[in-house]
Design a protein around this motif. Sequence first.
Motif, PDB file in Angstrom:
ATOM      1  N   MET A   1       0.837  -1.194   0.000  1.00 47.51           N
ATOM      2  CA  MET A   1       0.000   0.000   0.000  1.00 47.51           C
ATOM      3  C   MET A   1       0.879   1.254   0.000  1.00 47.51           C
ATOM      4  O   MET A   1       0.608   2.217  -0.683  1.00 47.51           O
ATOM      5  CB  MET A   1      -0.899  -0.003   1.230  1.00 47.51           C
ATOM      6  N   LYS A   2       1.978   1.138   0.784  1.00 49.16           N
ATOM      7  CA  LYS A   2       2.822   2.329   0.891  1.00 49.16           C
ATOM      8  C   LYS A   2       3.553   2.618  -0.415  1.00 49.16           C
ATOM      9  O   LYS A   2       3.731   3.755  -0.795  1.00 49.16           O
ATOM     10  CB  LYS A   2       3.809   2.146   2.015  1.00 49.16           C
TER      11      LYS A   2
ATOM     12  N   GLU B   1      -7.146   6.199  16.873  1.00 48.23           N
ATOM     13  CA  GLU B   1      -7.871   5.538  15.794  1.00 48.23           C
ATOM     14  C   GLU B   1      -8.706   4.347  16.264  1.00 48.23           C
ATOM     15  O   GLU B   1      -9.745   4.047  15.687  1.00 48.23           O
ATOM     16  CB  GLU B   1      -6.878   5.070  14.739  1.00 48.23           C
TER      17      GLU B   1
ATOM     18  N   GLN C   1      -9.542  15.050  10.846  1.00 44.39           N
ATOM     19  CA  GLN C   1      -8.098  14.830  10.806  1.00 44.39           C
ATOM     20  C   GLN C   1      -7.813  13.353  11.018  1.00 44.39           C
ATOM     21  O   GLN C   1      -8.546  12.675  11.734  1.00 44.39           O
ATOM     22  CB  GLN C   1      -7.408  15.591  11.940  1.00 44.39           C
ATOM     23  N   TYR C   2      -6.714  12.890  10.427  1.00 46.72           N
ATOM     24  CA  TYR C   2      -6.258  11.537  10.709  1.00 46.72           C
ATOM     25  C   TYR C   2      -5.493  11.579  12.028  1.00 46.72           C
ATOM     26  O   TYR C   2      -4.566  12.365  12.194  1.00 46.72           O
ATOM     27  CB  TYR C   2      -5.354  11.053   9.576  1.00 46.72           C
ATOM     28  N   SER C   3      -5.909  10.736  12.971  1.00 44.18           N
ATOM     29  CA  SER C   3      -5.304  10.756  14.296  1.00 44.18           C
ATOM     30  C   SER C   3      -4.963   9.331  14.715  1.00 44.18           C
ATOM     31  O   SER C   3      -5.789   8.636  15.307  1.00 44.18           O
ATOM     32  CB  SER C   3      -6.285  11.399  15.283  1.00 44.18           C
ATOM     33  N   PRO C   4      -3.744   8.856  14.360  1.00 45.25           N
ATOM     34  CA  PRO C   4      -3.439   7.435  14.585  1.00 45.25           C
ATOM     35  C   PRO C   4      -3.575   6.979  16.036  1.00 45.25           C
ATOM     36  O   PRO C   4      -4.031   5.866  16.290  1.00 45.25           O
ATOM     37  CB  PRO C   4      -1.993   7.301  14.098  1.00 45.25           C
ATOM     38  N   ARG C   5      -3.225   7.863  16.988  1.00 45.43           N
ATOM     39  CA  ARG C   5      -3.243   7.406  18.381  1.00 45.43           C
ATOM     40  C   ARG C   5      -4.654   7.091  18.882  1.00 45.43           C
ATOM     41  O   ARG C   5      -4.838   6.265  19.763  1.00 45.43           O
ATOM     42  CB  ARG C   5      -2.613   8.483  19.289  1.00 45.43           C
TER      43      ARG C   5
ATOM     44  N   SER D   1       1.324  10.479   7.084  1.00 44.94           N
ATOM     45  CA  SER D   1       1.739   9.571   8.156  1.00 44.94           C
ATOM     46  C   SER D   1       2.439   8.340   7.565  1.00 44.94           C
ATOM     47  O   SER D   1       3.497   7.925   8.034  1.00 44.94           O
ATOM     48  CB  SER D   1       0.507   9.168   8.964  1.00 44.94           C
ATOM     49  N   ASP D   2       1.855   7.767   6.490  1.00 41.66           N
ATOM     50  CA  ASP D   2       2.437   6.577   5.856  1.00 41.66           C
ATOM     51  C   ASP D   2       3.809   6.877   5.272  1.00 41.66           C
ATOM     52  O   ASP D   2       4.711   6.042   5.314  1.00 41.66           O
ATOM     53  CB  ASP D   2       1.523   6.063   4.727  1.00 41.66           C
TER      54      ASP D   2
ATOM     55  N   VAL E   1       1.443  21.558   9.573  1.00 48.83           N
ATOM     56  CA  VAL E   1       0.307  20.821   9.029  1.00 48.83           C
ATOM     57  C   VAL E   1      -0.791  21.791   8.576  1.00 48.83           C
ATOM     58  O   VAL E   1      -1.323  21.681   7.470  1.00 48.83           O
ATOM     59  CB  VAL E   1      -0.244  19.808  10.066  1.00 48.83           C
TER      60      VAL E   1
ATOM     61  N   PHE F   1       2.573  11.790  13.422  1.00 47.52           N
ATOM     62  CA  PHE F   1       1.400  12.189  14.211  1.00 47.52           C
ATOM     63  C   PHE F   1       1.278  11.436  15.529  1.00 47.52           C
ATOM     64  O   PHE F   1       0.286  11.591  16.229  1.00 47.52           O
ATOM     65  CB  PHE F   1       0.119  11.980  13.388  1.00 47.52           C
ATOM     66  N   THR F   2       2.256  10.591  15.844  1.00 44.51           N
ATOM     67  CA  THR F   2       2.114   9.804  17.072  1.00 44.51           C
ATOM     68  C   THR F   2       2.898  10.386  18.249  1.00 44.51           C
ATOM     69  O   THR F   2       2.689   9.978  19.383  1.00 44.51           O
ATOM     70  CB  THR F   2       2.582   8.348  16.854  1.00 44.51           C
TER      71      THR F   2
ATOM     72  N   MET G   1      -3.724  13.418   5.445  1.00 43.38           N
ATOM     73  CA  MET G   1      -2.898  13.268   6.646  1.00 43.38           C
ATOM     74  C   MET G   1      -2.451  11.826   6.817  1.00 43.38           C
ATOM     75  O   MET G   1      -1.349  11.563   7.307  1.00 43.38           O
ATOM     76  CB  MET G   1      -3.664  13.764   7.876  1.00 43.38           C
ATOM     77  N   ARG G   2      -3.312  10.871   6.388  1.00 42.64           N
ATOM     78  CA  ARG G   2      -2.900   9.480   6.487  1.00 42.64           C
ATOM     79  C   ARG G   2      -1.724   9.214   5.545  1.00 42.64           C
ATOM     80  O   ARG G   2      -0.799   8.490   5.893  1.00 42.64           O
ATOM     81  CB  ARG G   2      -4.065   8.541   6.156  1.00 42.64           C
TER      82      ARG G   2
END
Lengths: 249, 387
Positions: free
Chosen positions: A1-2, A168, A162-166, A202-203, A222, A209-210, A198-199
């Motif tokens: 995917m990346k 998620e 917003q994309y927020s991995p923590r 992050s990728d 950002v 974002f962590t 934003m994802r």
Amino acid sequence: MKRLALVFALTGLIGPASAGAPAECLIAQHQNEYIFPLRMTARAIAAKRLDILVIGAGSSALPGPNGTRNAYPARLQNALAEMLPAVTVKVSTDVSPHRTALEMVHVLPAALSAAKPTLVIWQTGTVDALQGVDADQFSQALDQGINLAHNAGADVVLVNAQYSPRTESMIALGTYAENMRWVALQHEIPLFNRFGIMRLWSDLGTFDFTTATKKLDMAVRVHECIGWLLAELIVQAAKQEAPRAAGER
Amino acid sequence: MAPVPTERDLRLDLFRGIALWLIFLDHIPSNAVSWITIRNYGFSDATEIFVFISGYTAAFVYGRAMREHGFLVGTARVLRRAWQIYVAHVFLFAIYLAEIAYVAHSFENPLYTEEMGVRDFIKDPDVTIIQALLLKFKPVNMDVLPLYIVLLAGFPPMLWLLMRMPSFALALSAALYGLAWYLGWNFPAYPTGSWVFNPLAWQLLFVFGAWCALGGSLRLARWIGARLTRMLAVAYLIFAFCITLTWYFPHLAVYVPHVVSNVIYPIDKTNLDVLRLLHFFSLAVLTVGLVPYGSPALKSPLFWPAIVCGQHSLETFCLGVFLSFAGHFVFTEVSNRLLTHVLVSLAGIVIMVAAAALVSWYKRIERRGAGPRPPATMPGLAGGDAS
């Protein structure tokens, strides 16, 4: 995917470059995919005056004494002024935290008559996801808000969460982002896919974002990028409608 | 009274095991490996498989108990299972609380002031915990077990009816589905809204599974085997695949005619959209054709890992939810590389298989130690777990 994302990112670089935009923003340029025409905006640009209203919740603002200046609505105004030098651009805001889409619909008529915008940027989704608002009610609120803005003679661009991995695994942002896409498709209006952008960052490791931090550095960068990419989407969508009128970048 | 088949169909365990793996992969947010799961290629996902098979097995196990020992004993056993699932759900909620408490303490970023609202849930534990115990507050990805609890709790009278008037019972279930959709019935959730999986809608798939177990599948066999049915199923799966493609490649969306998009959107997971139901039926029709009952391949060691997971589905499901929390933790705290996604996904499945094998072993030794007690009191002997 990346790897796929990287290929997309590289093709994004070949696309129309926004002069002056930080390089880190540009790798997400291709994410601006939902380009439906912004008719009123194209006319306003041709008439050399563009009034924009940003209505949103907490993620449309930044804390601190320079928060307003650094947050994406002000950065959007800055970017548009650079992209459209002959046009007077004014961005007004109606931003306050913890508001659901429906709560914003309730204040929208007053905000519309105060700002008389040609274009409404509507950021929403996070608070609805946090509160677990019924998906149907969320979509209906979006419909109502879009119709209110259209009836007031304004175009609408939706901005998702917003994309927020923590967080998620605790906030179901995906469902709400999905609903926003459907509603945008049905109304044929552009969606600014902040979540996807934003994802991607992050990728690709563009932003981390962590990390826990009290510093504003990353948040400011950002928002700068969001402002630029949003301006890009607006100019492109207006161009689609009236190529000559908007070709003043 | 409808006949209750005597031999357990290994296909149920196999596909329930696979569904449990897919649910685990889908529950890790932003997991690159979840691209392989069926939800990316059509309308339905692993939840449909899980609910249908759970209905089938519940009827299989408790139908026999009800026939042999009467309505009261059958009901008591169903309710005991519902209670076990409730306890499992509360256990998972405790883990969720620990995770949220950790994040609340360790995460601060001016970019995410709004998102930090998740902390509010632990600011009022008196309310949150009680709402969770009432199954009204359900954290993200913890909606399946509450659905299952409600489905089982309401199952005994339906099972009784299914064993006497199967088609009438199924029609009743379909009527409830229709009414819930028409009148917007759902269970209330906390703090707002309603259940993510509406039990009044999803019961249809559960009851349909039970109906199939009690002889319905024999009645359907002629239809399922028909060439026309299979062709329709293939056509529908291709249609669903093309529509799904436009979700991931948005510029393709312009090729979907307005008439079609107006009819199909939004595809409602909460109320088990008819499009999802049809997608599941299409998959089921083709699967039944590809993997016939009693196929010797099912005994091959290749399928054993999935089958053993499917046979101990409650334990495997709970472990899967826990592992998806842990996997997400690894992504955010340790590494978010593609290789990590693959390793975490594989490791999760291996752990699920190992745990299921361990549960299997425990049940075997307990059974051995149980001496001459009558087999009917042992849930494992009724053809494995019902859930």
